[in-house]
Design a protein around this motif. Sequence first.
Motif, PDB file in Angstrom:
ATOM      1  N   GLY A   1     -10.534  -5.687  -8.801  1.00  0.00           N
ATOM      2  CA  GLY A   1      -9.643  -4.948  -9.683  1.00  0.00           C
ATOM      3  C   GLY A   1      -9.523  -5.606 -11.046  1.00  0.00           C
TER       4      GLY A   1
ATOM      5  N   SER B   1     -13.993   2.292  -2.462  1.00  0.00           N
ATOM      6  CA  SER B   1     -12.868   3.097  -1.988  1.00  0.00           C
ATOM      7  C   SER B   1     -12.823   3.120  -0.465  1.00  0.00           C
ATOM      8  CB  SER B   1     -12.993   4.530  -2.537  1.00  0.00           C
ATOM      9  OG  SER B   1     -12.002   5.362  -1.999  1.00  0.00           O
TER      10      SER B   1
ATOM     11  N   TYR C   1      -4.903   6.218   4.534  1.00  0.00           N
ATOM     12  CA  TYR C   1      -5.952   5.245   4.225  1.00  0.00           C
ATOM     13  C   TYR C   1      -7.156   5.395   5.159  1.00  0.00           C
ATOM     14  CZ  TYR C   1      -3.558   2.701   0.572  1.00  0.00           C
ATOM     15  OH  TYR C   1      -2.987   2.354  -0.615  1.00  0.00           O
TER      16      TYR C   1
ATOM     17  N   VAL D   1     -11.609  -0.295   0.708  1.00  0.00           N
ATOM     18  CA  VAL D   1     -10.160  -0.398   0.536  1.00  0.00           C
ATOM     19  C   VAL D   1      -9.439   0.367   1.637  1.00  0.00           C
ATOM     20  CG1 VAL D   1      -8.220   0.240  -0.943  1.00  0.00           C
ATOM     21  CG2 VAL D   1     -10.248  -0.794  -1.937  1.00  0.00           C
TER      22      VAL D   1
ATOM     23  N   LEU E   1      -3.958  -3.391  -9.652  1.00  0.00           N
ATOM     24  CA  LEU E   1      -3.887  -1.933  -9.689  1.00  0.00           C
ATOM     25  C   LEU E   1      -3.610  -1.427 -11.103  1.00  0.00           C
ATOM     26  CD1 LEU E   1      -3.749   0.820  -8.217  1.00  0.00           C
ATOM     27  CD2 LEU E   1      -1.304   0.388  -7.849  1.00  0.00           C
TER      28      LEU E   1
ATOM     29  N   PHE F   1      -4.745   2.515  -4.252  1.00  0.00           N
ATOM     30  CA  PHE F   1      -5.841   1.562  -4.465  1.00  0.00           C
ATOM     31  C   PHE F   1      -7.191   2.225  -4.216  1.00  0.00           C
ATOM     32  CE2 PHE F   1      -2.197  -1.174  -3.823  1.00  0.00           C
ATOM     33  CZ  PHE F   1      -2.393  -2.178  -4.754  1.00  0.00           C
ATOM     34  N   SER F   2      -7.290   2.999  -3.145  1.00  0.00           N
ATOM     35  CA  SER F   2      -8.541   3.722  -2.879  1.00  0.00           C
ATOM     36  C   SER F   2      -8.858   4.676  -4.010  1.00  0.00           C
ATOM     37  CB  SER F   2      -8.417   4.498  -1.557  1.00  0.00           C
ATOM     38  OG  SER F   2      -8.320   3.629  -0.464  1.00  0.00           O
TER      39      SER F   2
ATOM     40  N   ILE G   1      -9.906  -7.021  -3.347  1.00  0.00           N
ATOM     41  CA  ILE G   1      -9.222  -6.065  -4.222  1.00  0.00           C
ATOM     42  C   ILE G   1      -8.766  -6.742  -5.513  1.00  0.00           C
ATOM     43  CG2 ILE G   1      -7.117  -4.693  -4.490  1.00  0.00           C
ATOM     44  CD1 ILE G   1      -7.359  -3.763  -1.724  1.00  0.00           C
TER      45      ILE G   1
ATOM     46  N   MET H   1      -1.811  -8.226  -6.461  1.00  0.00           N
ATOM     47  CA  MET H   1      -2.278  -6.890  -6.099  1.00  0.00           C
ATOM     48  C   MET H   1      -1.752  -5.836  -7.075  1.00  0.00           C
ATOM     49  SD  MET H   1      -4.219  -6.420  -3.293  1.00  0.00           S
ATOM     50  CE  MET H   1      -3.675  -4.939  -2.455  1.00  0.00           C
ATOM     51  N   SER H   2      -0.478  -5.923  -7.405  1.00  0.00           N
ATOM     52  CA  SER H   2       0.109  -4.929  -8.304  1.00  0.00           C
ATOM     53  C   SER H   2      -0.485  -5.032  -9.705  1.00  0.00           C
ATOM     54  CB  SER H   2       1.637  -5.094  -8.356  1.00  0.00           C
ATOM     55  OG  SER H   2       2.004  -6.388  -8.798  1.00  0.00           O
TER      56      SER H   2
ATOM     57  N   PHE I   1       0.810  -1.211   0.000  1.00  0.00           N
ATOM     58  CA  PHE I   1       0.000   0.000   0.000  1.00  0.00           C
ATOM     59  C   PHE I   1       0.847   1.266   0.000  1.00  0.00           C
ATOM     60  CE2 PHE I   1      -3.036  -3.009   2.079  1.00  0.00           C
ATOM     61  CZ  PHE I   1      -3.951  -3.016   1.048  1.00  0.00           C
TER      62      PHE I   1
END
Length: 559
Positions: free
Chosen positions: A220, A325, A149, A328, A296, A311-312, A216, A292-293, A65
Amino acid sequence: MALRDVLLSIAQTPHRLRRRALVTWTPAQELNEVRDRSGARMKRRLEWYDLVGLGVGGMLGAGVFVTTGKVARDTAGPAVFASYVIAGVSALLSSFCYAEFAVRVPVAGGAFSYLRVTFGEFVGFFGGANILMEYVLSNAAVARSFTDYLASTFGVTEPNAWRIIVAGIAEGYNALDVPAVALIVLITVCLCYSTKESSMLNMVLTVFHLLFFAFIIVAGLWNGSARNLVRPHGLAPYGVRGILDGAAIVYFSYIGYDSASTMAEEIRDPARALPVGIAGSVLVVSALYCLMSVALCVMLPYTEITETAPFSSAFREKVGWRWASSVVGAGASLGIVASLLVAMLGQARYLCVIARARLVPSWLAKVHPSTGTPMNATIFLGFCTASLALFTELQIVFEMISIGTLLVFYLVANALIYHRYVKVGVNRPLHVLLFLLVLTLSSLGFSLSRKIDGWCRWGMALFGAISIAITTIFHCTARQDIAGPPSEWSVPLMPWPAAASVFLNVFLITTLKMRSYLRFSIWSFVIIVFYVCYGVHSTYSAEENDINAMIHHSNLDIS
């Protein structure tokens, strides 16, 4: 202390350095004599699943994050997942080295203890001080990202909306972060109370965080487009160099697995739990970081990724899911709490064992008899972390964290090779030291060749071949069994995993910018000055007192 004694100590500094800098302790001494200096002992209440939870919780959430958005936008582009793969391989190899040492020397000192029993007091202190620096800085950075966050959870997008801006203080230090300080204070109180209860809290947070990661990744990928991975300038707009530079920065995301090794004194079955907890957690987290990457980068082009709470921002601005959002933001905040909990757990145990070695004031080594926790070290480092989190922006500490971490992991890999192939008084260490020197130089040559135009490919091929050749020769000629019987768990295929760890850590260190080397040089100078002015005199005086006490008891027995 009288002025005469101070002047005498200063005059004897060279002699004391010769006596103390290279002195080593055996694993048995670390487990008994040195550990007894804490008074009460830490309670063995943790099981293997606690260690897995601590390893995953310590890594999962903090770096992904904090670093992913910046690295994707400015360094590696959509190929940031490849940076995580490279960093993950390096972390896995280092985790093998940690796991074997943790089984052989199951004390709370982590890298400090491993280096001290292998290379002596000064190298151990240098590595331990760097790990402490890395923990305090990274925890401060992660605590500040918690504020970002948490604010996004409530729909606040202004980066410093929940911080107090103070005029007259230098840029980068003038945004006071009260929520970050409050979080650190709360976690410090929790850690002082009980390790087992802290582990249970981490387990609950980690389970919720894994579910949140799954959300996520699925959301995503579902709402993203694969075309975003190749636009506007391709999958790797900054080239291979950008991917490698990104790997050195995202290594920050793997800080935390070494915290598991500091729990060795509090585990019921170290030989079984430590390898599973340390190496297993790295594998799980590496896979999640890569997914995760990718999630995004498929949601929006890398040029539109925001540095703060990426991410948000991606869900809110591009996907249009404002509610997502907030989810996240809440999930990231939860993961950051778990990460801080584990990291602050580990940093206190590092300082506790350094204090046992009398290299810092001994009151920091005390373990509270009722809670079984190193309370003094926990409170002291909590204060240091909160002070940094109050003032310091994230970018000031990112690369300095990576270079300290990579250097210590490099030293631990060297120490494992030395520890495995050398037995004092039986075989000479010259051939092992020569192998480690040539391996380091060839790794450095390979890394520097990448930075030179013209002969780059020839240099990389030459030094890469040298590294493989000398490792092969050493593997075929060195007598591993002479260093004694293997422990209950040991790294397989030695020396290849440790040699690969040395190579990768050297390579990643050379990708960092010059500014990080300058800051690291200043910190290294501070460590050396502290050791020369305090550490060496403290341990030398303590050694003399121990010898005098032994002589006194012997005389009493004779009389």
